[in-house]
Design a protein around this motif. Structure first.
Motif, PDB file in Angstrom:
ATOM      1  N   GLN A   1       0.791  -1.060   0.015  1.00 14.58           N
ATOM      2  CA  GLN A   1       0.196  -0.055  -0.080  1.00 14.58           C
ATOM      3  C   GLN A   1       0.963   1.265   0.205  1.00 14.58           C
ATOM      4  OE1 GLN A   1      -2.199  -1.156   3.649  1.00 14.58           O
ATOM      5  NE2 GLN A   1      -4.082  -1.048   2.307  1.00 14.58           N
ATOM      6  N   ILE A   2       1.903   1.054   0.792  1.00 16.41           N
ATOM      7  CA  ILE A   2       2.812   2.382   0.841  1.00 16.41           C
ATOM      8  C   ILE A   2       3.388   2.635  -0.678  1.00 16.41           C
ATOM      9  CG2 ILE A   2       5.095   3.270   1.883  1.00 16.41           C
ATOM     10  CD1 ILE A   2       4.011   1.970   4.598  1.00 16.41           C
ATOM     11  N   SER A   3       3.914   1.523  -1.098  1.00 16.13           N
ATOM     12  CA  SER A   3       4.446   1.541  -2.439  1.00 16.13           C
ATOM     13  C   SER A   3       3.416   2.163  -3.569  1.00 16.13           C
ATOM     14  CB  SER A   3       5.022   0.366  -2.835  1.00 16.13           C
ATOM     15  OG  SER A   3       5.534   0.106  -4.211  1.00 16.13           O
ATOM     16  N   ASP A   4       2.161   1.671  -3.352  1.00 18.72           N
ATOM     17  CA  ASP A   4       1.245   2.214  -4.513  1.00 18.72           C
ATOM     18  C   ASP A   4       1.032   3.567  -4.347  1.00 18.72           C
ATOM     19  OD1 ASP A   4       0.969  -0.312  -5.386  1.00 18.72           O
ATOM     20  OD2 ASP A   4      -1.079  -0.520  -4.430  1.00 18.72           O
ATOM     21  N   ILE A   5       0.830   4.231  -2.911  1.00 16.71           N
ATOM     22  CA  ILE A   5       0.721   5.418  -2.747  1.00 16.71           C
ATOM     23  C   ILE A   5       1.982   6.280  -3.118  1.00 16.71           C
ATOM     24  CG2 ILE A   5       0.444   7.327  -0.757  1.00 16.71           C
ATOM     25  CD1 ILE A   5      -0.978   5.203   0.849  1.00 16.71           C
ATOM     26  N   ILE A   6       3.306   5.963  -2.947  1.00 18.23           N
ATOM     27  CA  ILE A   6       4.328   6.541  -3.381  1.00 18.23           C
ATOM     28  C   ILE A   6       4.409   6.551  -4.979  1.00 18.23           C
ATOM     29  CG2 ILE A   6       6.940   6.428  -3.782  1.00 18.23           C
ATOM     30  CD1 ILE A   6       6.887   5.344  -0.830  1.00 18.23           C
TER      31      ILE A   6
ATOM     32  N   LYS B   1      10.484  16.339   2.515  1.00 13.43           N
ATOM     33  CA  LYS B   1       9.769  16.975   1.864  1.00 13.43           C
ATOM     34  C   LYS B   1       8.516  16.126   1.266  1.00 13.43           C
ATOM     35  CE  LYS B   1       9.309  19.386  -2.461  1.00 13.43           C
ATOM     36  NZ  LYS B   1      10.085  19.836  -3.849  1.00 13.43           N
ATOM     37  N   ASN B   2       8.994  14.976   0.581  1.00  9.13           N
ATOM     38  CA  ASN B   2       8.092  13.943   0.200  1.00  9.13           C
ATOM     39  C   ASN B   2       7.108  13.453   1.046  1.00  9.13           C
ATOM     40  OD1 ASN B   2       8.408  14.045  -2.794  1.00  9.13           O
ATOM     41  ND2 ASN B   2      10.626  14.142  -2.179  1.00  9.13           N
ATOM     42  N   GLU B   3       7.558  13.161   2.217  1.00 10.09           N
ATOM     43  CA  GLU B   3       7.102  12.578   3.236  1.00 10.09           C
ATOM     44  C   GLU B   3       5.861  13.420   3.621  1.00 10.09           C
ATOM     45  OE1 GLU B   3       7.384  10.354   7.858  1.00 10.09           O
ATOM     46  OE2 GLU B   3       8.871  11.815   6.970  1.00 10.09           O
TER      47      GLU B   3
ATOM     48  N   HIS C   1       1.545   9.239  -6.146  1.00 10.48           N
ATOM     49  CA  HIS C   1       1.795  10.581  -5.890  1.00 10.48           C
ATOM     50  C   HIS C   1       3.133  11.469  -5.713  1.00 10.48           C
ATOM     51  CE1 HIS C   1      -2.436  10.547  -4.501  1.00 10.48           C
ATOM     52  NE2 HIS C   1      -2.108   9.618  -3.845  1.00 10.48           N
ATOM     53  N   ILE C   2       4.118  10.701  -6.075  1.00  6.08           N
ATOM     54  CA  ILE C   2       5.635  11.145  -6.344  1.00  6.08           C
ATOM     55  C   ILE C   2       5.945  11.034  -7.826  1.00  6.08           C
ATOM     56  CG2 ILE C   2       7.892  11.049  -5.620  1.00  6.08           C
ATOM     57  CD1 ILE C   2       6.085  11.906  -3.413  1.00  6.08           C
ATOM     58  N   HIS C   3       6.060  11.870  -8.481  1.00  8.97           N
ATOM     59  CA  HIS C   3       6.107  11.868  -9.951  1.00  8.97           C
ATOM     60  C   HIS C   3       7.603  11.804 -10.289  1.00  8.97           C
ATOM     61  CE1 HIS C   3       2.038  12.558 -10.076  1.00  8.97           C
ATOM     62  NE2 HIS C   3       2.160  13.691  -9.403  1.00  8.97           N
ATOM     63  N   HIS C   4       8.632  12.058  -9.651  1.00 14.35           N
ATOM     64  CA  HIS C   4       9.994  12.030  -9.925  1.00 14.35           C
ATOM     65  C   HIS C   4      10.413  10.651  -9.664  1.00 14.35           C
ATOM     66  CE1 HIS C   4      14.393  12.807  -9.719  1.00 14.35           C
ATOM     67  NE2 HIS C   4      14.065  13.983 -10.524  1.00 14.35           N
ATOM     68  N   GLU C   5      11.006   9.819 -10.560  1.00  5.97           N
ATOM     69  CA  GLU C   5      11.464   8.564 -10.561  1.00  5.97           C
ATOM     70  C   GLU C   5      12.412   8.482  -9.406  1.00  5.97           C
ATOM     71  OE1 GLU C   5      12.183   4.498 -10.913  1.00  5.97           O
ATOM     72  OE2 GLU C   5      10.372   5.557 -11.636  1.00  5.97           O
TER      73      GLU C   5
ATOM     74  N   LYS D   1      -0.517  13.682   3.719  1.00  6.96           N
ATOM     75  CA  LYS D   1      -2.053  13.994   3.436  1.00  6.96           C
ATOM     76  C   LYS D   1      -2.620  13.032   2.676  1.00  6.96           C
ATOM     77  CE  LYS D   1      -0.564  16.532  -0.476  1.00  6.96           C
ATOM     78  NZ  LYS D   1      -0.166  18.027  -0.750  1.00  6.96           N
ATOM     79  N   TYR D   2      -2.198  11.940   2.119  1.00  6.72           N
ATOM     80  CA  TYR D   2      -2.940  10.814   1.736  1.00  6.72           C
ATOM     81  C   TYR D   2      -2.762   9.575   2.468  1.00  6.72           C
ATOM     82  CZ  TYR D   2      -1.814  13.718  -2.637  1.00  6.72           C
ATOM     83  OH  TYR D   2      -1.729  14.537  -3.415  1.00  6.72           O
ATOM     84  N   LEU D   3      -2.065   9.508   3.681  1.00  6.05           N
ATOM     85  CA  LEU D   3      -2.303   8.357   4.445  1.00  6.05           C
ATOM     86  C   LEU D   3      -2.922   8.798   5.724  1.00  6.05           C
ATOM     87  CD1 LEU D   3       1.423   7.197   4.261  1.00  6.05           C
ATOM     88  CD2 LEU D   3      -0.654   6.357   3.114  1.00  6.05           C
TER      89      LEU D   3
END
Length: 71
Positions: A13-18, A61-63, A21-25, A68-70
């Protein structure tokens, strides 16, 4: 660490959310190393050829963005 705060979420689930919502590879890979694999800032910095300070900045920053999504 995010994993401790969100223990009710699976690594998948965490991997899916990342991924969603995180666009930079590179940042996705860094976040997964930290939050799913539990790798230290120092080790991640070495792997990605970044300073520890920059690595922490990317992660914090990304956390914040993922929070907000978690919630």
């Amino acid at each position: 660490m995010m994993k401790k705060r969100y223990a009710e979420y699976t690594n998948s689930q965490i991997s899916d959310i990342i991924d969603e919502h995180i666009h930079h590879e590179r940042n996705r890979r860094i976040l997964k190393r930290r939050f799913i694999d539990g790798v230290t800032f120092e080790r991640i910095a070495e792997e990605f050829e970044l300073s520890v300070r920059h690595t922490k900045s990317i992660i914090y920053k990304n956390e914040w963005n993922l929070f907000k999504y978690l919630s």
